[in-house]
Write a protein that holds these residues in place. Sequence first.
Motif, mmCIF file in Angstrom:
data_model
loop_
_atom_site.group_PDB
_atom_site.id
_atom_site.type_symbol
_atom_site.label_atom_id
_atom_site.label_comp_id
_atom_site.label_asym_id
_atom_site.label_seq_id
_atom_site.Cartn_x
_atom_site.Cartn_y
_atom_site.Cartn_z
ATOM 1 N N LYS A 6 5.285 -21.188 -69.205
ATOM 2 C CA LYS A 6 4.335 -21.816 -68.299
ATOM 3 C C LYS A 6 4.159 -20.977 -67.030
ATOM 4 N N MET A 7 5.257 -20.446 -66.500
ATOM 5 C CA MET A 7 5.161 -19.570 -65.330
ATOM 6 C C MET A 7 4.317 -18.342 -65.637
ATOM 7 N N LEU A 34 0.888 -17.168 -63.507
ATOM 8 C CA LEU A 34 0.867 -15.980 -62.651
ATOM 9 C C LEU A 34 1.305 -14.765 -63.458
ATOM 10 N N LEU A 35 0.483 -13.734 -63.423
ATOM 11 C CA LEU A 35 0.792 -12.493 -64.123
ATOM 12 C C LEU A 35 1.826 -11.685 -63.329
ATOM 13 N N GLY A 36 2.740 -11.020 -64.033
ATOM 14 C CA GLY A 36 3.706 -10.150 -63.370
ATOM 15 C C GLY A 36 4.672 -10.922 -62.486
ATOM 16 N N ASN A 37 4.967 -10.367 -61.301
ATOM 17 C CA ASN A 37 5.869 -11.007 -60.335
ATOM 18 C C ASN A 37 7.234 -11.328 -60.954
ATOM 19 N N ALA A 38 7.822 -10.311 -61.583
ATOM 20 C CA ALA A 38 9.054 -10.516 -62.346
ATOM 21 C C ALA A 38 10.222 -10.961 -61.478
ATOM 22 N N ALA A 39 10.344 -10.436 -60.263
ATOM 23 C CA ALA A 39 11.496 -10.800 -59.423
ATOM 24 C C ALA A 39 11.455 -12.279 -59.047
ATOM 25 N N ALA A 40 10.270 -12.775 -58.686
ATOM 26 C CA ALA A 40 10.136 -14.196 -58.353
ATOM 27 C C ALA A 40 10.471 -15.059 -59.567
ATOM 28 N N LYS A 41 9.993 -14.657 -60.729
ATOM 29 C CA LYS A 41 10.287 -15.409 -61.951
ATOM 30 C C LYS A 41 11.773 -15.331 -62.300
ATOM 31 N N LEU A 101 4.578 -20.626 -58.419
ATOM 32 C CA LEU A 101 5.469 -20.868 -59.554
ATOM 33 C C LEU A 101 6.301 -22.135 -59.422
ATOM 34 N N ILE A 102 6.802 -22.428 -58.233
ATOM 35 C CA ILE A 102 7.685 -23.589 -58.079
ATOM 36 C C ILE A 102 6.989 -24.904 -58.434
ATOM 37 N N PRO A 103 5.728 -25.129 -58.022
ATOM 38 C CA PRO A 103 5.071 -26.384 -58.433
ATOM 39 C C PRO A 103 5.006 -26.585 -59.938
ATOM 40 N N VAL A 104 5.044 -25.486 -60.692
ATOM 41 C CA VAL A 104 5.050 -25.578 -62.158
ATOM 42 C C VAL A 104 6.329 -26.248 -62.661
ATOM 43 N N ASP A 121 7.782 -10.807 -48.858
ATOM 44 C CA ASP A 121 6.596 -11.637 -48.598
ATOM 45 C C ASP A 121 5.825 -11.939 -49.879
ATOM 46 N N SER A 122 5.694 -10.942 -50.753
ATOM 47 C CA SER A 122 4.948 -11.194 -51.992
ATOM 48 C C SER A 122 5.729 -12.106 -52.928
ATOM 49 N N VAL A 123 7.066 -12.028 -52.907
ATOM 50 C CA VAL A 123 7.875 -12.954 -53.699
ATOM 51 C C VAL A 123 7.679 -14.381 -53.199
ATOM 52 N N LEU A 124 7.678 -14.564 -51.881
ATOM 53 C CA LEU A 124 7.459 -15.902 -51.328
ATOM 54 C C LEU A 124 6.085 -16.432 -51.720
ATOM 55 N N ALA A 125 5.081 -15.568 -51.693
ATOM 56 C CA ALA A 125 3.736 -15.991 -52.096
ATOM 57 C C ALA A 125 3.698 -16.376 -53.572
#
Length: 381
Positions: free
Chosen positions: A90-91, A95-102, A72-75, A63-67
């Motif tokens: 730019k990502m 957004l700070l952190g969130n390494a898996a989503a990045k 990030l995707i609009p970037v 859920d936090s990855v989706l958030a």
Amino acid sequence: MAKVWVERAEVFLFRFSLERPFRIALGTTTEKTEVIVALHDNHGRVGWGEASPSAVILGCTPDSVLAALDHLIPVLLGEDPRRIRHLVDKMDRVLLGNAAAKAALDLALHDLVGQIYGEPVWRLLGGSLAEPVETDFTVGIDSPARMAAEAKALVEAGFRAIKVKVGEDPKADVERVRAVREAIGEKVRMWIDANQGWTRAQAVWALTRMSEYGVEFVEQPVAAEDLEGMAWVRKRSPIPIMADESVHSPSEALRALRLEACDYVNIKLMKAGGLLRAKEIATICKHAGIPNMIGGMVESNLSATAAVHFALSEANVVFRDLDLGERPEAKLVARGGSAIHNGFQALADPEAPGFGFVEIRKDWLKPVRTYTVGERMRPGE
């Protein structure tokens, strides 16, 4: 070359149950939910990426990855995917952190760019050869007898390096290591991973006794945040120390090296936020004289393929913990990508552009969200 931009992004969930529970000092995994991303350019090409959430190691959930992807995707939409460094930076500003989503987006960008240029990602990252790379296979925590039997079967299947999970009771851990060594013989390499499970004193006690069993190194003997403690253990341990959970980012790698807390650093694409930051960590370690391992989480063979490309591109990676995506239920890539044969990870087609995916099992994926240039996100069915 014609103008190219990211026109659309699709996000999916991929759930799979493990055939056997996988137990480490931090807990037991019986099922996983991966977040899969597909980036489409304006010429019909698709780049694929994966996020492998872990609440206890990465501090994220599906859920936090989706958030995070909502930010990030609009970037990336409307941007030239070939400007990878610009987009990754730019990502990080958004957004700070969130390494898996990045990591999911970084992987998808690299796959897409490889297809644009008609080159495999390992070559784009600076690799010169695409020969099969030897990998270990990990034995999860269990009774000494069961771990020894599993390790012996893995050696008989062709693996020449076995990683043994420890980090519970130090006395029982010594017995686990002894039993595995007796089962696999003296010629097979053995690594151990405590996953932060010991105190400083327990680590020195256990490692002193394990040293007679030919252990090549130990990963993360103490808590991730206790770098001073890991440096203390390193000074007293007869077995070299590898940092894992202590090092996610390039800045954390610098801190670990300045404190002389480790002999090696384990790089994982999910910790680093993708291939670009992983290469930065490897460069820091290379110039400090600290070799690397490439490892992973409980992932599918999609992100496992990305890790193989990284291993092929980086000479400072001398250890490979790439037993990823080998469970039948985790083989999201049906054709192409990479697979293990006789203890070696090999690309199906080393010259295939991008990561070389030929067929993704899309019927295994649950659509969640779609993002399009100029449009708001649309929920999946």
